[in-house]
Design a protein around this motif. Structure first.
Motif, short mmCIF file in Angstrom:
data_model
loop_
_atom_site.label_atom_id
_atom_site.label_comp_id
_atom_site.label_asym_id
_atom_site.label_seq_id
_atom_site.Cartn_x
_atom_site.Cartn_y
_atom_site.Cartn_z
N LYS A 13 0.16 5.45 -0.42
CA LYS A 13 0.61 6.33 0.82
C LYS A 13 1.38 7.48 0.27
N ASP A 14 1.94 7.38 -0.96
CA ASP A 14 2.74 8.34 -1.51
C ASP A 14 1.88 9.37 -2.44
N ALA A 15 0.78 8.78 -2.80
CA ALA A 15 -0.39 9.71 -3.43
C ALA A 15 -0.87 10.61 -2.23
N GLU A 16 -1.21 9.82 -1.18
CA GLU A 16 -1.94 10.57 0.01
C GLU A 16 -0.88 11.75 0.46
N ALA A 17 0.22 11.58 0.32
CA ALA A 17 1.45 12.48 0.89
C ALA A 17 1.29 13.67 0.05
N ASP A 18 0.71 13.79 -1.33
CA ASP A 18 0.76 14.75 -1.93
C ASP A 18 -0.52 15.51 -1.82
N ASN B 139 5.08 5.90 -10.29
CA ASN B 139 5.68 5.30 -8.85
C ASN B 139 5.19 3.91 -8.81
N PHE B 140 3.82 3.82 -9.11
CA PHE B 140 3.09 2.53 -9.20
C PHE B 140 3.96 1.59 -9.79
N MET C 53 -3.59 10.01 -8.00
CA MET C 53 -3.15 8.66 -8.64
C MET C 53 -3.00 8.42 -10.11
N LEU C 54 -4.01 9.26 -10.85
CA LEU C 54 -4.05 9.01 -12.24
C LEU C 54 -2.88 10.21 -12.94
N SER C 55 -2.15 10.70 -12.02
CA SER C 55 -0.96 11.39 -12.79
C SER C 55 0.00 10.62 -13.25
N ASP D 249 0.88 -1.10 -0.13
CA ASP D 249 -0.12 0.01 -0.08
C ASP D 249 0.88 1.19 -0.04
N GLN D 250 2.19 0.85 -0.23
CA GLN D 250 2.96 2.31 -0.02
C GLN D 250 2.59 3.17 -1.21
N TYR D 251 2.40 2.70 -2.44
CA TYR D 251 2.08 3.67 -3.64
C TYR D 251 0.86 4.27 -3.06
#
Length: 484
Positions: free
Chosen positions: A87-92, A388-389, A380-382, A83-85
């Motif tokens: 979390k990375d989107a959530e950070a943005d 990153n995914f 996430m769709l950027s 689920d890190q991918y």
């Protein structure tokens, strides 16, 4: 998803080529959707899909009207993809909207969220994967899923002149609809096939076989070398269906398979393709071409045995590269092969591949912040997060051309190559998603017996038809229909 060469030589991409650019998913170790009967939702029904949460001011940079500082909650399936991918989107998201998304990574999406939907306090965005997922058909019928049309109409983060609907593969939109309402975003693609080590094949001077007959012959050569030709997760024999079902569609044509999806009478028993495919597996079992003890292995154990060179081939989906990474040798050369030819009468050509949108994300219409849930999906769709995914989980999203210029991992590069070869000859099946109890438990049990040599092909077909007929007559099971 194009091959790396297509990425590098600047080829144009037509609509038909888009799927090749959005390939390989990493999902989980089970089919994506399925429908749990135990997903009580409650909280009223009807078609109220409007966002009730107080929104923010809509603007070019905030097209969905997310309220700054408003709480947001994400519930992400933590399986083969981790689920890190997310979390990375959530950070943005956090940086932009001045909050910290409340994040839960879990493999028990359904059990944890069923009572929350019933209680009227679901999380805002959910990656609804895994064995224990929510029943999305029921949720949609009850008005619990946010209509995602606003997301499709919103501008892409990479190019404000393009809507989200312009940058994702059209089959993602097609598959994500309940009736006319788009309320599920399949973030990725899975390709299914026969996986192997390119290094092991090269070392022995072998080539991936194109036909059933070639595979049987090669399996004999492999066995003589003291290697098992095949392994599979006998604890979850439905993994074999990833190939077995696709083979039926490849040989018999989609019309024959759609009859099976639609639970039509005699769909299994009258099909010559079914007979040919099931007899192929019966022959593999009779000649003892499966790794001894495979019937007792989990998906992880069978993948580990394969990684260690105990078996040459394994049926799987494209999540396998990420999921088996801890035990994969550096020079393994993970690769995937397309479906085998049955003979001159095949309805679909050499190179035909089973490939489907996967990894379903939903937004709760009755959550506290549906606009925020949709905005997280827009992030996430950027390209940044699609890349990153691909980097983190060796898989691609539905975002077209997102991996342009990237160096792909071996399994992903192989998946890219077979996608390019397949062209439009791609198979998408529904039976395993619509009726998982039928395919995974009932037919899966029969397949387990077939692969140990305890059940003949003719009996597998007869009993599978009886199980399908029982589901067709069972009024408690919601039915779905595919058009020819």
């Amino acid at each position: 998803m194009g091959s790396t060469s297509a990425h590098n030589n600047g080829e144009g991409v037509g609509r038909r080529d888009l799927i090749k650019r959005s390939a390989a998913l990493g999902l989980i170790s089970v089919p994506t959707m399925g429908f749990l009967s135990a997903c009580a939702t409650g909280g009223g029904g009807g078609d109220d899909k409007e966002t009730k949460a107080p929104g923010g001011e809509k603007s070019a940079k905030n097209p969905l009207g997310v309220k700054k500082g408003a709480a947001m909650e994400a519930f992400i399936f933590k399986g083969g993809l981790g689920d890190q991918y997310a979390k990375d989107a959530e950070a943005d998201y956090n940086k932009t909207y001045g909050v910290t998304v409340k994040h839960t990574g879990t493999q028990q999406v359904g059990p944890k969220l069923t009572p929350r939907f019933a209680g009227g306090n679901p999380p805002d965005v959910i990656d609804n994967s895994g064995a224990d997922h929510l029943d999305m058909n029921k949720l949609s019928t009850q008005g619990q899923l946010q209509d995602l049309q606003a997301l499709l109409d919103a501008p892409s983060l990479d190019d404000a002149a393009k809507k989200i609907s312009d940058v994702i593969h059209p089959s993602t939109i097609e598959k994500g609809k309940h009736g006319d309402v788009f309320d599920v975003l399949y973030y990725a693609f899975t390709i299914y096939g026969t996986w192997y080590s390119q290094k092991a094949m090269d070392d022995n001077g072998w080539e991936y076989p194109k036909t059933f007959d070639d595979m049987v012959k090669l399996s004999g050569d492999i066995k003589k070398k003291g290697i098992a030709p095949w392994t599979y997760p006998g604890k979850y024999p439905y993994y074999v269906h990833f190939n077995l079902f696709g083979q039926i569609a490849k040989i018999g044509g989609m019309e024959e398979w759609i009859a099976i999806d639609n639970l039509e009478p005699n769909a299994w028993t009258k099909s010559d393709a079914v007979k040919q495919v099931v007899e192929f597996y019966e022959e593999l079992a009779a000649k003892k071409y499966f790794l001894e003890g495979s019937q007792g292995l989990t998906h992880i154990q069978s993948q580990t045995a394969w990684n260690k060179g105990k078996a040459m081939f394994i049926p799987n989906g494209s999540w396998v590269e990420n999921e088996s990474a801890p035990t994969t040798p550096k020079d393994f050369g993970m690769a995937v092969g397309a479906l085998f030819d049955g003979g001159a009468g095949d309805k679909m050509p050499q190179g035909t591949l089973r490939a489907e949108p996967s990894e379903p994300y939903i937004v709760s219409s009755k959550g506290k912040n549906p606009a925020g849930g949709m905005e997280l999906l827009r992030i996430m769709l950027s390209k940044k997060h699609a890349q990153n995914f691909a980097t983190k989980v060796k898989s691609l999203t539905c975002v077209v051309d997102a991996t342009e210029g990237m160096t792909l991992s071996p399994g992903l590069a192989s998946a890219s190559s077979v996608f390019k070869t397949a062209g439009d000859n791609l198979i998408s099946l529904q039976l395993q998603e619509w009726y998982p109890a039928l395919t995974d438990e009932k037919i899966g049990g029969l397949t387990g017996q077939l692969l140990t040599g305890d059940l003949k092909a003719a009996d597998w077909i007869k009993k599978t038809q009886a199980y399908a007929d029982a589901v067709a007559k069972d009024d408690s099971v919601k039915k779905f229909k595919r058009e020819q």
